[in-house]
Design a protein around this motif. Structure first.
Motif, PDB file in Angstrom:
ATOM      1  N   ASP A  78      -2.013   3.910   3.865  1.00 42.80           N
ATOM      2  CA  ASP A  78      -2.889   4.556   2.895  1.00 42.80           C
ATOM      3  C   ASP A  78      -4.210   3.817   2.741  1.00 42.80           C
ATOM      4  N   GLN A 127      -4.374   0.763   1.583  1.00 42.73           N
ATOM      5  CA  GLN A 127      -4.282  -0.193   0.477  1.00 42.73           C
ATOM      6  C   GLN A 127      -4.137  -1.598   1.050  1.00 42.73           C
ATOM      7  N   HIS A 177       3.196   7.192  -3.640  1.00 45.50           N
ATOM      8  CA  HIS A 177       2.120   6.356  -3.099  1.00 45.50           C
ATOM      9  C   HIS A 177       1.455   5.659  -4.272  1.00 45.50           C
ATOM     10  N   HIS A 209      -8.977   3.932  -4.070  1.00 52.39           N
ATOM     11  CA  HIS A 209      -8.672   4.750  -2.891  1.00 52.39           C
ATOM     12  C   HIS A 209      -9.394   4.189  -1.666  1.00 52.39           C
ATOM     13  N   GLY A 246      -1.853   2.887  -5.375  1.00 48.40           N
ATOM     14  CA  GLY A 246      -3.104   2.312  -4.876  1.00 48.40           C
ATOM     15  C   GLY A 246      -3.744   1.409  -5.908  1.00 48.40           C
TER      16      GLY A 246
END
Lengths: 227, 788
Positions: free
Chosen positions: B699, B701, A113, B44, A115
Motif C-alpha cells: 500500500d 506504507q 488496510h 496515503h 495507513g
C-alpha cells in the motif's frame, strides 16, 4: 499489507435473532470495543471509536456501509475511518449466518488496510489488536445473543447458552522484510505452543473457546518456515 | 612534522564544544516571538486531495495561520528542483514531475506535505493539525521499482509516462556485445541494493526569520551547503533575491548526504516567516525524518562480466533500475548515472563496459545521495561480480583481482574516468598480510569444528571524489560548478580566520583545516579559527559532500595562503629593507636569504595593517586573500577491504569476526580523523549489509519508520577494525589529498556479502543479510564450485 482475518462464532440463538442483533446499532455500539457513537445514516452508520494500537492512540471517525444484504443470511460491511494524525483504516468484512445445532454459526472474513502513523509504528501489533478487538466484540455479542435468546426462549424451554469463537489470521504480506536484530529476536528458536490467553471480557456470560487458535509464536514460526 | 601540523593526529578541537553540550544546532536557535510549524503529512502513498477543510483547525487555540500548496503558489513561489539534467538514450531530457513544497491536488508518498499549521507552540500546531479535514481519493500505490514502468501501474506524474524519469546509458554497446560474444566465461548476477534511510543524529530543522525593516529573510537550516541552498531558494524557488536571503547552517549533527538537498520544510518556514512576519521554527521528529529525509540506494540490477580463457576481464554490462521515489530530489538524477556507471570499471583494466539505467518514479519518499552516492552501488555490482567470477572459474579472489588490476597510470577507462594514480597491488598485499589471509583455511576449519560457517570476502573499491572539475561536471549535466572557495583573513596581531565554502557536519574541519594553516603559517593551531556555514560571512561556496572538503576545500585554502605568503613577503621586504624576491618564509618567520635578519608572521601582519613601512599606493595595506579552486580531475581513493564472517547456521546470525581495510587516500592531514571517517563508513556499510533496510508495504506504507523496525548498526555488531593506509599522492590538487569520507561505506557491503556467500557456498543472499535471511540461505545446499 492487507491484514486479513477469518473466524467464526457459534451463538446460542436462532438466526433471525442473531440477524436482528447484527442490525441493532445499540447492540453493535455496546459490543464494538471503544465505540463512542454509532448512528444510522442512510444505509449505513456513522461511527466514532477510540482505538489504541501499540504507541498510537486515536479516535477514529468513520463511515460504515452495508451491502449484499440478505436478511437472516448475511451482509457485507465496508468501512473507512480517519484517525487524524494517527492515520487511517479502511476495510471490509463479509458476515454470514448458518444454522447449526444449538444456535447460529456466524462466519466472518475481514480484510483491512491501515495507513499513516498506525502503519509506521504499530504494524507489528495490528494482528494482535484486531484479534483482541474481535474477541471482545464476539464475547459481548454472544452475551447479547444469549440474553435475547434466553428471553425469547423463556416461554418455551430453558436455554443452554454457549458460544464458540475461532479466528484465523493471515497477513498477505506480513511484517517480513523488516530487518531483525541479532540477539534481540528469537530467531531460530524451536517452535513452541504458548498458552493463548482469553480476553477477560469473554469469560462470564459466554465461554469463548478457540480449539484451532494458534499462538503468536506458532504463527510467526509457521510463516517463517514457509518462506 | 609539527605537533599540530599536516600529518599529526591532533585531537578534534570541536569535540569539547560538542561533548559538553555547547554545540549550537538549528534547534538551539530561538528568535523573539517565534511561532512553530507543524506539517500535516499524507497518510496515503498516492491519492488526490479533493478538499482541505481547515475551518475548525483555524479556530484552535494558538493557531496563527494554516497554509496549503495553493497559498504558496499564489505567492509565485516555485516548486523544489532537481539540479542535474540527465538525457535519455534518445536524447530527450529527463521527465521531472512538478514538486511543490506543499502538495497541490495530489499526494505521492506517505509523508508528503499537505498543509502547514503555524501556532504559538508546537503542541498547539500539532493539535490543530489533527482538526484539518482532508478528503482524499486514494489511488493505487507504486512501490516496486522493478515493476514501476509496467503498463498496469498507476501513474505518479502525468509528465512522466510509464513512471519513467529517464532511460540513460553509458559506454560502447557494440564493443561490449562483441566482448561478450568472444568471452570464454560469462558471470551473471542479479542484485538488489537495499533502500536505506540516512538517520543523521540530528534531525532536520529550520527557523525562518524575517526582518521587515530590511526586507531580508534569514533561514537557519540543517544544510551541508548553505550557499547552494540560498542559490536554489533564490534563483529557482524564488523566495527572495540572494542579497535579501541569508542562510545559516550552524553546527550540524551529521548529514551523510541527506542534508545536501533543499527540502519543502525549510522552504515553507522561510516563506511563512515573511508571510506572517514572525519567525517560524520546525524541527523534525524521528518518524518525520524516516518518512521525509531523502532515502538512499534502492537499485535493482542485472550485471554480467566477460572473461577470456586466461582470466582477463574483457567486458562488463549492467542494467539497473533506480528508484527515484515520488519526486526528483535536488541531485537525485546524478546518483544512479554519473556517480554510478563511471565507477563500473572498478580497479580493473576492462576494455568494454556498457551500462543502462532506467530511473523510475514510485510512490515512496524521494531517493537521493547517501554516503557514497552511486559509488557504493557500482562497487557492490563490480565486486560481487568479480568475486563470483573467481569462484566460478576456480581462481583465488585475491590473485584474480591482481591479474586484472590497472597498473599503468594515467588509465582511461571506457566509462569517462581517467584514473590518475594508484597502487592497487600494494594495498592488496598489505591487506592480505594484515588480514592473515594465509590463515583463513585454518580458521575455517576451526569454525567448522564448532559447527559454524566461516567465509572471507574481498572488496577492492575505487571511488571518484571531489565531484569536480566544474567544466567536466557541467558537461555531464550539473547545474552548478563544483569548485570551492576560501578566504584567509589575517588579523593585525597574526591570528587567522579561515572562511571556507566547505561545511563541517562531522568531518572535523575545525581541526584539520586549522592544521593546514598552522603548518603553513607556522603559527599555533589555537590562533586559527574556521568560519563556515553562513552566507553573510562566507563568500559563495559549494559545500561538503562527495568526500570533497579535503581535496577541493582545503586546496582552495592553500591557494589563498599562497597569496597571503606572497603579500606578506612584500610587507616583510619593506620592513627588512630587502626585495621580496630575497625573502624566505619558513616556520613562521620571514628571513632575508643568507642573513639573520628576520621577522615573525605576527609582526608582518601588524606591519601590513599599520602600513607605516611601505607606500600605500604601491602596496595595499591589510592581509586578506581569497581563492576559488577548481581542480583538474576527480580524485580516486581506492583500497582493499577484507571481511571475515562466522555464521551460526542454527540461528543465521552473522558475526563480523575480522575486518581489514587498507586504503589509499593520498596524503593524510590527520590520520586519527581519517581512521574515524573509515570506522564510521565501515560501520554504515556493515549496517547496510546486515541490518538496515527501508520497507514499504504494497500500500506504500513505510513500515520501518522508527528504531523499532529500522535497525542501525551498534558497537556489538562490529569487530575492532584493522585499518591501515598506503599513499600515492593525488596529482590534481596541491595537497595530494584524495578524500576519505565515503570509502568505508562504499567498500564494506560487498566485502561482507562476499564473505557470507563464501561461507554459505552459494550466492542467494540479499541485503540486509539479517539472521532470518541468512538462516533461510543456510537451508539451501552449497553450489559445486569449479575449484572443488
Amino acid at each position: 499489507m492487507a491484514m486479513t482475518m477469518t473466524g467464526e462464532a457459534t451463538l446460542p440463538a436462532p438466526r433471525p435473532t442473531v440477524w436482528a442483533l447484527l442490525n441493532d446499532p445499540d447492540v453493535l455500539k455496546a459490543c464494538i470495543p471503544g465505540c463512542q457513537s454509532l448512528e444510522r445514516v442512510g444505509d449505513g452508520y456513522a461511527a466514532v471509536a477510540k482505538v489504541k494500537i501499540g504507541p498510537v492512540s486515536a479516535t477514529f471517525k468513520g463511515k460504515v456501509a452495508f451491502s449484499d444484504i440478505v436478511p437472516d443470511v448475511g451482509y457485507t460491511i465496508a468501512g473507512e475511518g480517519e484517525g487524524g494524525i494517527a492515520g487511517f483504516a479502511k476495510g471490509g468484512a463479509k458476515v454470514s449466518l448458518a444454522d447449526v445445532e444449538g444456535g447460529t454459526l456466524l462466519s466472518y472474513d475481514v480484510e483491512a488496510h491501515v495507513g499513516g502513523k498506525i502503519a509506521q509504528l504499530g504494524s507489528r501489533l495490528i494482528d494482535g489488536v484486531a484479534k483482541g478487538m474481535a474477541d471482545k466484540f464476539f464475547a459481548g455479542f454472544a452475551e447479547a445473543a444469549t440474553r435475547v435468546a434466553s428471553l425469547e426462549a423463556a416461554q418455551a424451554h430453558p436455554a443452554h447458552a454457549e458460544a464458540h469463537v475461532t479466528h484465523h489470521f493471515s497477513a498477505a504480506e506480513p511484517h517480513a522484510a523488516a530487518p531483525l536484530d541479532p540477539g534481540r529476536a528469537p530467531v531460530g528458536a524451536p517452535p513452541a505452543e504458548a498458552a493463548g490467553s482469553l480476553p477477560a471480557a469473554a469469560a462470564p456470560a459466554a465461554s469463548v473457546s478457540s480449539p484451532k487458535k494458534k499462538s503468536w509464536f506458532r504463527r510467526i514460526w509457521e510463516w517463517f518456515t514457509s518462506r | 612534522m609539527s605537533a599540530t601540523g599536516i600529518g599529526a593526529s591532533v585531537k578534534r578541537l570541536e569535540d569539547i564544544r560538542f561533548i559538553t553540550g555547547k554545540g549550537r544546532y538549528v534547534d538551539d536557535v530561538n528568535r523573539p516571538g517565534q511561532a512553530f510549524a507543524y506539517f500535516l503529512r499524507s497518510p496515503h502513498a498516492h491519492a488526490t486531495i479533493d478538499k482541505i477543510d481547515a475551518s475548525e483547525a483555524l479556530k484552535a487555540p494558538g493557531v496563527v495561520a494554516i497554509f496549503t500548496g495553493d497559498d504558496i503558489a499564489a505567492d509565485k513561489v516555485g516548486g523544489l528542483i532537481c539540479g542535474w539534467m540527465i538525457h535519455s538514450k534518445d536524447g530527450s531530457p529527463m521527465q521531472a514531475g512538478a514538486h511543490p513544497a506543499l502538495a497541490q491536488g495530489k499526494v505521492r508518498y506517505v509523508g508528503d506535505h499537505v498543509a502547514v499549521v503555524i501556532a504559538d507552540t508546537y503542541a498547539q500546531a500539532r493539535d490543530a493539525g489533527e482538526q484539518i479535514v482532508v478528503d482524499y481519493t486514494p489511488l493505487p500505490a507504486v512501490v516496486d521499482p522493478a515493476k514501476a514502468a509496467e503498463a498496469d501501474q498507476a501513474q505518479v506524474h502525468d509528465a512522466a509516462p510509464n513512471n519513467t524519469c529517464f532511460n540513460w546509458h553509458l559506454g560502447d554497446k557494440a564493443a561490449t556485445e562483441a566482448a561478450f560474444a568472444a568471452a570464454a566465461h560469462v558471470t551473471k548476477l542479479d542484485l538488489v541494493n537495499n533502500r536505506l534511510i540516512p538517520n543523521a543524529m540530528e534531525p532536520r530543522a529550520a527557523v525562518g526569520d524575517y526582518d521587515s525593516g530590511t526586507d531580508t529573510i534569514t533561514l537557519y537550516t540543517t544544510s551541508q551547503n548553505p550557499h547552494v541552498a540560498r542559490l536554489v531558494l533564490s534563483a529557482f524557488i524564488g523566495l527572495a533575491p540572494e542579497h535579501k536571503l541569508r542562510v545559516i547552517a550552524p553546527d550540524v549533527g551529521g548529514g551523510f548526504g541527506s542534508k545536501i538537498f533543499i527540502y519543502a520544510e525549510e522552504t515553507v518556514c522561510a516563506w511563512a516567516a515573511k508571510k506572517i512576519d514572525r519567525p517560524v521554527k520546525w524541527t523534525a521528529d524521528r518518524t518525520e525524518a524516516f518518512l521525509s529525509d531523502a532515502h538512499g540506494r534502492d537499485h535493482v540490477t542485472h550485471a554480467e562480466l566477460a572473461l577470456d580463457a586466461s582470466g582477463r576481464m574483457t567486458g562488463v554490462r549492467v542494467h539497473t533500475i533506480a528508484n527515484m521515489g515520488s519526486y526528483l530530489s535536488t541531485f537525485a538524477s546524478s546518483v544512479p548515472t554519473y556517480l554510478y556507471a563511471p565507477l563500473l570499471s572498478g580497479q580493473y583494466d576492462i576494455p568494454a563496459i556498457y551500462a543502462e539505467v532506467d530511473a523510475v518514479y514510485t510512490t515512496t519518499a524521494p531517493v537521493d545521495a547517501y554516503r557514497g552516492a552511486g559509488r557504493p552501488e557500482a562497487t557492490f555490482v563490480i565486486e560481487r561480480l568479480v568475486e563470483l567470477a573467481a569462484r566460478e572459474t576456480g581462481r583465488d579472489p585475491a590473485e584474480f583481482r591482481r591479474q586484472n588490476f590497472v597498473t599503468q597510470f594515467p588509465h582511461q577507462t571506457p566509462v569517462i574516468m581517467a584514473y590518475d594514480v594508484g597502487d592497487y597491488a600494494q594495498a592488496l598485499d598489505k591487506a592480505l598480510a594484515l588480514a592473515d589471509y594465509k590463515g583463513v583455511g585454518a580458521r575455517k576449519a576451526a569454525s567448522a569444528a564448532k559447527g559454524k560457517l566461516r567465509g572471507v570476502g574481498f572488496s577492492a573499491f575505487i571511488e571518484a571524489c571531489g565531484i569536480a572539475p566544474s567544466a567536466a561536471v557541467g558537461s555531464l549535466g550539473a547545474g552548478v560548478g563544483l569548485w570551492e572557495s576560501a578566504e584567509v583573513r589575517v588579523n593585525p596581531i597574526g591570528t587567522v580566520e579561515i572562511l571556507t565554502g566547505s561545511h563541517s557536519h562531522g568531518q572535523s574541519h575545525e581541526t584539520t583545516f586549522a592544521q593546514l594553516v598552522s603548518d603553513r603559517l607556522g603559527i599555533p593551531i589555537g590562533n586559527v579559527s574556521i568560519v563556515h556555514g553562513d552566507t553573510d560571512k562566507v563568500q559563495m561556496g559549494m559545500g561538503t559532500y562527495g568526500s570533497r572538503s579535503g581535496a577541493v576545500g582545503m586546496s582552495a585554502i592553500v591557494k589563498a595562503l599562497d597569496k597571503i605568503e606572497a603579500k606578506a613577503k612584500k610587507v616583510a621586504g619593506h620592513v627588512l629593507e630587502a626585495s621580496d624576491q630575497d625573502i624566505e618564509f619558513k616556520d613562521g618567520k620571514f628571513t632575508v636569504k643568507g642573513t639573520d635578519k628576520s621577522i615573525d608572521f605576527g609582526s608582518v601582519a601588524l606591519q601590513a595593517y599599520v602600513a607605516h613601512k611601505f607606500n600605500g599606493q604601491e602596496l595595499e595595506p591589510g592581509l586578506k586573500e581569497s581563492a576559488f579552486w577548481d581542480p583538474t580531475n576527480f580524485t580516486f581513493p581506492a583500497g582493499v577491504h577484507i571481511c571475515e564472517v562466522e555464521i551460526d547456521p542454527e540461528t543465521g546470525v552473522v558475526k563480523v569476526d575480522r575486518y581489514t581495510a587498507v586504503d589509499d587516500f593520498g596524503k593524510l592531514i590527520n590520520p586519527m580523523v581519517v581512521h574515524g571517517q573509515v570506522h564510521g563508513g565501515i560501520a554504515q556499510g556493515i549496517g547496510q549489509a546486515l541490518l538496515e533496510g527501508a520497507v514499504y508495504n504494497d500500500d506504500g506504507q513505510l513500515l520501518t519508520a522508527s528504531y523499532m523496525d529500522y535497525c542501525m548498526p551498534r558497537a556489538d555488531n562490529l569487530p575492532s577494525f584493522t585499518i591501515d593506509t598506503i599513499e600515492t599522492p593525488c596529482p590534481s590538487n596541491p595537497l595530494g589529498i584524495k578524500g576519505c569520507g565515503e570509502a568505508g561505506a562504499i567498500a564494506s557491503p560487498p566485502a561482507v556479502i562476499n564473505a557470507i556467500t563464501d561461507a554459505l557456498g552459494h550466492e542467494d543472499v540479499t541485503m540486509p543479510a539479517t539472521p532470518q535471511v541468512v538462516w533461510r540461505a543456510t537451508q539451501k545446499a552449497p553450489l559445486k564450485r569449479a575449484a572443488e
